[in-house]
Design a protein around this motif. Structure first.
Motif, PDB file in Angstrom:
ATOM      1  N   LYS A   1     -39.998  68.347 -49.270  1.00  0.00           N
ATOM      2  CA  LYS A   1     -39.264  68.215 -50.519  1.00  0.00           C
ATOM      3  C   LYS A   1     -39.070  66.739 -50.857  1.00  0.00           C
ATOM      4  O   LYS A   1     -39.246  65.862 -50.025  1.00  0.00           O
ATOM      5  N   CYS A   2     -38.688  66.499 -52.081  1.00  0.00           N
ATOM      6  CA  CYS A   2     -38.362  65.151 -52.524  1.00  0.00           C
ATOM      7  C   CYS A   2     -37.166  65.241 -53.461  1.00  0.00           C
ATOM      8  O   CYS A   2     -37.262  65.796 -54.556  1.00  0.00           O
ATOM      9  N   ASN A   3     -36.022  64.742 -53.004  1.00  0.00           N
ATOM     10  CA  ASN A   3     -34.795  64.705 -53.801  1.00  0.00           C
ATOM     11  C   ASN A   3     -34.415  63.244 -54.020  1.00  0.00           C
ATOM     12  O   ASN A   3     -33.513  62.719 -53.361  1.00  0.00           O
TER      13      ASN A   3
ATOM     14  N   THR B   1     -34.682  59.527 -50.611  1.00  0.00           N
ATOM     15  CA  THR B   1     -34.665  60.966 -50.806  1.00  0.00           C
ATOM     16  C   THR B   1     -33.549  61.543 -49.954  1.00  0.00           C
ATOM     17  O   THR B   1     -33.368  61.153 -48.789  1.00  0.00           O
ATOM     18  N   GLU B   2     -32.755  62.428 -50.537  1.00  0.00           N
ATOM     19  CA  GLU B   2     -31.632  63.017 -49.825  1.00  0.00           C
ATOM     20  C   GLU B   2     -32.139  64.040 -48.818  1.00  0.00           C
ATOM     21  O   GLU B   2     -32.899  64.944 -49.160  1.00  0.00           O
TER      22      GLU B   2
ATOM     23  N   TYR C   1     -33.337  59.446 -55.418  1.00  0.00           N
ATOM     24  CA  TYR C   1     -32.416  58.662 -56.230  1.00  0.00           C
ATOM     25  C   TYR C   1     -32.732  57.193 -55.998  1.00  0.00           C
ATOM     26  O   TYR C   1     -33.460  56.842 -55.056  1.00  0.00           O
TER      27      TYR C   1
ATOM     28  N   GLY D   1     -28.936  69.771 -59.141  1.00  0.00           N
ATOM     29  CA  GLY D   1     -29.591  69.557 -57.857  1.00  0.00           C
ATOM     30  C   GLY D   1     -29.416  70.684 -56.864  1.00  0.00           C
ATOM     31  O   GLY D   1     -29.892  70.595 -55.734  1.00  0.00           O
TER      32      GLY D   1
ATOM     33  N   THR E   1     -29.113  62.112 -58.284  1.00  0.00           N
ATOM     34  CA  THR E   1     -30.196  62.654 -57.454  1.00  0.00           C
ATOM     35  C   THR E   1     -30.998  63.682 -58.246  1.00  0.00           C
ATOM     36  O   THR E   1     -30.424  64.563 -58.893  1.00  0.00           O
ATOM     37  N   SER E   2     -32.307  63.565 -58.170  1.00  0.00           N
ATOM     38  CA  SER E   2     -33.195  64.525 -58.821  1.00  0.00           C
ATOM     39  C   SER E   2     -33.794  65.449 -57.765  1.00  0.00           C
ATOM     40  O   SER E   2     -33.579  65.279 -56.561  1.00  0.00           O
ATOM     41  N   ASP E   3     -34.571  66.423 -58.200  1.00  0.00           N
ATOM     42  CA  ASP E   3     -35.195  67.370 -57.273  1.00  0.00           C
ATOM     43  C   ASP E   3     -36.700  67.442 -57.477  1.00  0.00           C
ATOM     44  O   ASP E   3     -37.320  68.466 -57.211  1.00  0.00           O
ATOM     45  N   SER E   4     -37.300  66.337 -57.947  1.00  0.00           N
ATOM     46  CA  SER E   4     -38.731  66.339 -58.240  1.00  0.00           C
ATOM     47  C   SER E   4     -39.341  65.004 -57.825  1.00  0.00           C
ATOM     48  O   SER E   4     -38.685  63.960 -57.934  1.00  0.00           O
TER      49      SER E   4
END
Length: 652
Positions: A329-331, A376-377, A333, A540, A347-350
């Motif tokens: 995944k890639c979260n 990335t979170e 910011y 998110g 924070t995004s999710d893409s």
């Protein structure tokens, strides 16, 4: 042309501060003489418009060293063993890597000198193809790491190669292509931070069924800005000859076919386009603002180092950000640092996020860079997915710099930024402080949450809310083991128009809190002293809402009495006493080994610290209101009617 080179100077002083092991402390090493002697080779290129120079072999280097004493130095003024030889080796190795055959430097001879100082540039590099790649050529290469057993029964068609492009700390990779003459046609956006740069191309081979790859060969192309706004490219050709190209202006495409280093290692075809050079006076090679209107006669910038300007940075979007292999995944910011000020996006999710978030910084002199870090979170701590830096020295008011910034220390990823310098006049600032709508504060009441996601294995969470308002950060108490927390806490912030972000976190006493959603509160258009009550969905995450009330408070500016000051003083003493009490509890819990008590004590200390922060915000708000009142009184005195002045004079 060959010529002898003998440079001997004693008119120099370079002081080095060496940190030594205890009990020696530190030593001051002073270089007071330097001699470099060797045979220099000069090679004219581009019909005499420039020449390359290098040493035929490593030159002789002699360095004179003196040792000072005093200050914190514990050593006497005697020579340290091995220092002179270490400095000589360091200087010789540097020369050997940069300007000993076939490594060459360039000196340009432009017809016109525009007297511009380059602070950076953007170049597009296209790796087109390779040819004449043969397994027999690499078999004897000392740099190659292929095992001999893996070569048996394999021909040139089984090559699976890619090219890694390096420019400073910035690296990019092409896709993998088969065969002895692969074609990639991969274009990369690369950034320069000075007037020269070296592009290094590493050819690598992928082993079938393995995550490892083997280095095969490499080649280099160097580039340099010329004072007439052109660019020179040069590389090592066949039999150590010279390949040189000249781009008369930015935007012109240059094609080069460069052999890999080594005998019969093949060739690499690339195209290079310098999109722009950026200059210290605020111009750049494609800017509509000409240097004649932005630059003084001697070529220095007419903009002062400290102008009172503000730098507006908008993080627009990103593309091809790195996806971590462990989570898939890639979260992402982004954190921006300019001087000591740090700002963070949501924070995004893409891996191709869109933020469109604008941040404001006070301009700093002294060639300060804007530092960009992308993360990335992750559940067990955020991970870096690249960084970059942008030189803000060349900003012109009224012109927005819109650029894609490639991320360094990763193989992919770019961020789109819009950067603008805005002049802030003192008159405008005073008007805003004394306008008809006096400065107040933002009153945020965080009431409750519902339908939050479970962050713990037991199916619950320990949620709290972290609030970020510009550079200010606050947080609520922790509500344990629930997905429908009740906070009912009120926080206050000075009303300066900053973004108001809420980050819902899961509390963990030992590890960093994991995110269970965030949102942005839009309060800027609220009428004064009217409350906005709403459930806001969390971003998110799959579900979750938070209930808030926000009010833009505009005070009536009531009179303050001495009892108010006494109340502030008693609050300060009360908070200090509570902190001391909590520290005592924490110390006894740690000594007793009671982890639950330690976690409870830490939570109580956080609540007291938040109360202290709220108290400081209240004091800051009171200070702003007091300054406003003083300014209003001053303006009333200055703008007093002439009639009153005459009456007062006649009375005297």
């Amino acid at each position: 042309m060959h010529m002898g080179f003998d440079w001997d100077t004693r008119d120099m002083t370079i002081m080095l501060l060496a940190k030594l092991a205890k009990p020696l402390g530190t030593a001051r090493i002073v270089i007071n003489s330097l001699q470099i002697k060797g045979d220099l080779l000069l090679m004219p290129i581009l019909e005499g418009r420039a020449f390359l120079y290098s040493f035929v072999s490593t030159p002789d280097v002699r360095i004179g060293v003196a040792f000072g004493s005093g200050g914190s130095q514990n050593l006497p003024a005697t020579e340290l063993p091995g220092v002179s030889s270490w400095l000589v080796k360091l200087c010789s190795d540097t020369l050997d890597k940069t300007m000993v055959e076939p490594r060459r430097r360039c000196f340009s001879l432009p017809a016109v000198d525009l007297r511009k100082k380059v602070v950076g540039g953007i170049v597009h590099v296209t790796v087109v193809s390779a040819s004449k790649i043969s397994r027999a050529s690499f078999k004897g290469s000392p740099t190659r790491k292929l095992e001999q057993s893996s070569e048996e029964g394999v021909n040139d068609k089984d090559y699976q190669t890619f090219v890694e492009v390096e420019l400073g700390q910035l690296t990019r990779k092409t896709n993998v292509r088969p065969g002895s003459s692969p074609k990639w046609n991969s274009t990369f956006n690369m950034v320069l931070h000075e007037e020269t740069g070296m592009l290094r191309f590493n050819l690598c081979n992928c082993n079938p069924g393995s995550v490892k790859y083997d280095y095969l060969a490499s080649c280099e192309i160097k580039m340099k800005y010329v004072a007439d706004d052109s660019t020179v490219f040069w590389a090592i050709g066949p039999d150590s000859n010279i390949i040189a190209k000249h781009a008369e202006f930015s935007g012109r495409e240059v094609e080069m076919i460069v052999p890999f280093e080594g005998p019969n290692f093949g060739e690499l075809a690339v195209t290079l386009v310098v999109k722009e050079w950026q200059f210290s006076d605020g111009t750049h090679s494609l800017n509509k603002y000409k240097s004649s209107s932005q630059q003084s006669v001697d070529g220095s910038s007419i903009l002062p180092s400290r102008t009172g300007r503000k730098i507006n940075v908008t993080v627009v979007e990103g593309q091809d950000l790195t996806v971590k292999e462990r989570s898939g995944k890639c979260n992402p910011y982004v954190k921006l640092q300019y001087g000591k000020a740090v700002q963070k996006t949501k924070t995004s999710d893409s891996p191709n996020p869109t933020w469109n978030q604008k941040f404001e910084f006070e301009e700093i002199g002294g060639d300060e860079y804007l530092k960009i870090k992308s993360y990335t979170e992750e559940v067990f701590g955020d991970e870096s997915i690249g960084s970059a830096r942008v030189n803000l020295e060349a900003l012109v008011e009224g012109s927005i710099r819109d650029a894609w910034i490639p991320l360094e220390k990763v193989n992919s990823g770019e961020l789109r930024l819009q950067i603008e310098a805005v002049k802030v006049d003192e008159d405008d600032g005073s008007k805003s402080m004394t306008s008809s709508s006096p400065v107040g504060w933002i009153e945020l009441e965080i009431i409750e949450g519902r339908d939050l996601i479970a962050a713990d294995l037991r199916g619950t969470s320990d949620p709290y809310v972290r609030v970020q308002y510009g550079n200010l950060k606050r947080r609520t108490k922790v509500v344990f083991k629930t997905l429908t927390p009740q906070w009912n806490q009120t926080l206050e912030f000075p009303d300066d128009g900053s973004p108001l972000e809420l980050h819902v976190k899961d509390h963990n006493a030992l590890l960093p809190g994991s995110s269970i959603g965030d949102c942005v509160v839009e309060y800027q258009r609220l009428p004064p002293n009217q409350t906005f009550d709403k459930w806001i969905p969390l971003q998110g995450v799959k579900r979750g809402e938070i209930h808030i009330r926000v009010t833009r408070r505009v005070p009536e500016q009531p009179k303050r009495t001495s009892s108010d000051s006494e109340g502030y003083l008693s609050n300060s003493h009360q908070i200090t006493g509570q902190l001391k009490q909590m520290m005592g509890k924490l110390k006894s819990s740690v000594e007793g080994g009671n982890l639950d008590a330690v976690s409870l004590a830490l939570s109580e200390m956080e609540s007291v610290a938040e109360a202290q922060e709220e108290y400081m915000v209240q004091l800051e708000t009171e200070q702003i209101l007091l300054l406003n009142k003083i300014k209003e009184l001053g303006e009333e005195i200055i703008n007093a009617p002439p009639v009153l002045e005459r009456r007062s004079s006649s009375a005297i």
